[in-house]
Design an enzyme around this catalytic site. Structure first.
Site, PDB file in Angstrom:
ATOM      1  N   CYS A  44       0.844  -1.210   0.000  1.00 15.28           N
ATOM      2  CA  CYS A  44       0.000   0.000   0.000  1.00 15.28           C
ATOM      3  C   CYS A  44       0.878   1.260   0.000  1.00 15.28           C
ATOM      4  CB  CYS A  44      -0.921  -0.026   1.223  1.00 15.28           C
ATOM      5  SG  CYS A  44      -1.786   1.519   1.539  1.00 15.28           S
ATOM      6  N   CYS A  47      -0.038   3.939   2.563  1.00  6.28           N
ATOM      7  CA  CYS A  47       0.350   3.497   3.917  1.00  6.28           C
ATOM      8  C   CYS A  47       1.779   3.935   4.224  1.00  6.28           C
ATOM      9  CB  CYS A  47       0.247   1.984   4.034  1.00  6.28           C
ATOM     10  SG  CYS A  47      -1.423   1.313   3.836  1.00  6.28           S
TER      11      CYS A  47
END
Length: 303
Positions: A44, A47
């Site tokens: 991600c 993230c």
């Protein structure tokens, strides 16, 4: 003794958890203070953007909240139970229950506002408390005490600009111009020419420049005699203002420069106005003479 700028070691504020550890790390721990759970995955991108920002915000909160990170690739059960369908997702737990949250990477300002909303704003850090004590000691004339406190801050944070400026100011006030310049030289090169980085550094730099100017002028008698002989001797009046300021006669210094501006605002490329602004910077914006001087300058310029 000041050890670092955090109230608790970083490892106690940020940790990873597992499905098995979730009950202890989040549910039980949130009975003591709010716990933020960051659901993330290695693939991600957002993230990876969020991680350093939220970790910094949590550390800056100094124990008001804790951060627990959960890799949903390895531990998907909790995220599934909470209905999390996209990441990064941050859920705040208090007293064992989820109470608030957000999804997606967020700027630091919004994360801090989120933490403040959950846990209340953080109080002053240990470094800020020591700096405040040092400033109070200096104001009360305890130069030795103030110096010791500023040195304690620099031992923990060698590039702390407020402490550097404070020590430079103590030496300048004691008449040690070279010592003051030595502390100013400690300012990191990346910030040395950027006055916007720290007002205290800008102020002490201006004060040192004024002290160097005043050192070459001698006493005021000769300058005052020149002005008495020729009230339009702006150069003598300008130098007198610098000498008066060096002698602590700030109000009189302001009046000399105001007199030049009234007589010839453009003299020497507006040197009198620029010198006034340097005075205000060196004294600080809330200094009594800075406030009064700005009022006089505004009256002359805009009347």
């Amino acid at each position: 003794m000041l050890v670092n700028g955090d109230a608790a070691p970083a490892g106690e504020l940020v940790k990873d958890t597992t499905t098995q550890g979730f009950r202890q790390d989040v549910i039980a721990e949130s009975m003591n203070q709010p716990v933020l759970v960051d659901f993330w995955a290695p693939w991600c991108g957002p993230c990876k953007q969020l991680t350093p920002v939220i970790e910094k915000a949590v550390r800056d909160a100094r124990g008001k909240v804790k951060l627990v990170k959960m890799n949903i690739d390895e531990h998907p059960a909790i995220a599934g139970q909470l209905g999390i369908q996209s990441i990064p997702a941050v859920i705040a737990f208090q007293r064992g229950q989820p109470v608030d949250g957000f999804m997606g990477a967020q700027p630091e300002s919004q994360i801090k506002a989120f933490i403040d909303r959950i846990a209340g704003p953080a109080g002053p850090s240990p470094v800020e408390e020591v700096l405040a004590a040092a400033a109070e000691a200096a104001e009360q004339g305890d130069a030795a005490g103030a110096s010791q406190l500023y040195a304690e801050v620099l031992a923990a944070e060698p590039e702390n600009l407020t402490a550097i400026a404070g020590l430079a100011r103590l030496h300048l006030d004691a008449g040690d111009l070279e010592g003051a310049k030595g502390f100013l030289a400690m300012v990191p090169e990346a910030k040395a020419n950027d006055k916007a980085q720290d007002k205290a550094i800008a102020a002490i730099r201006a004060a040192i420049e004024l002290a160097e100017q005043a050192a070459s002028l001698g006493d005021t008698a000769g300058l005052e005699a020149r002005i008495a002989a020729d009230p339009n001797d702006h150069e003598a009046r300008f130098d007198l203002a610098i000498a008066l300021n060096a002698g602590g006669r700030r109000g009189e210094a302001v009046d000399q420069l105001i007199a030049i501006i009234k007589a010839d605002r453009a003299w020497n490329d507006q040197a009198a106005r620029k010198q006034l602004l340097q005075f205000f910077e060196a004294w600080g914006p809330m200094d009594e003479q800075s406030v009064a001087g700005r009022r006089k300058l505004s009256t002359v310029l805009f009347s």
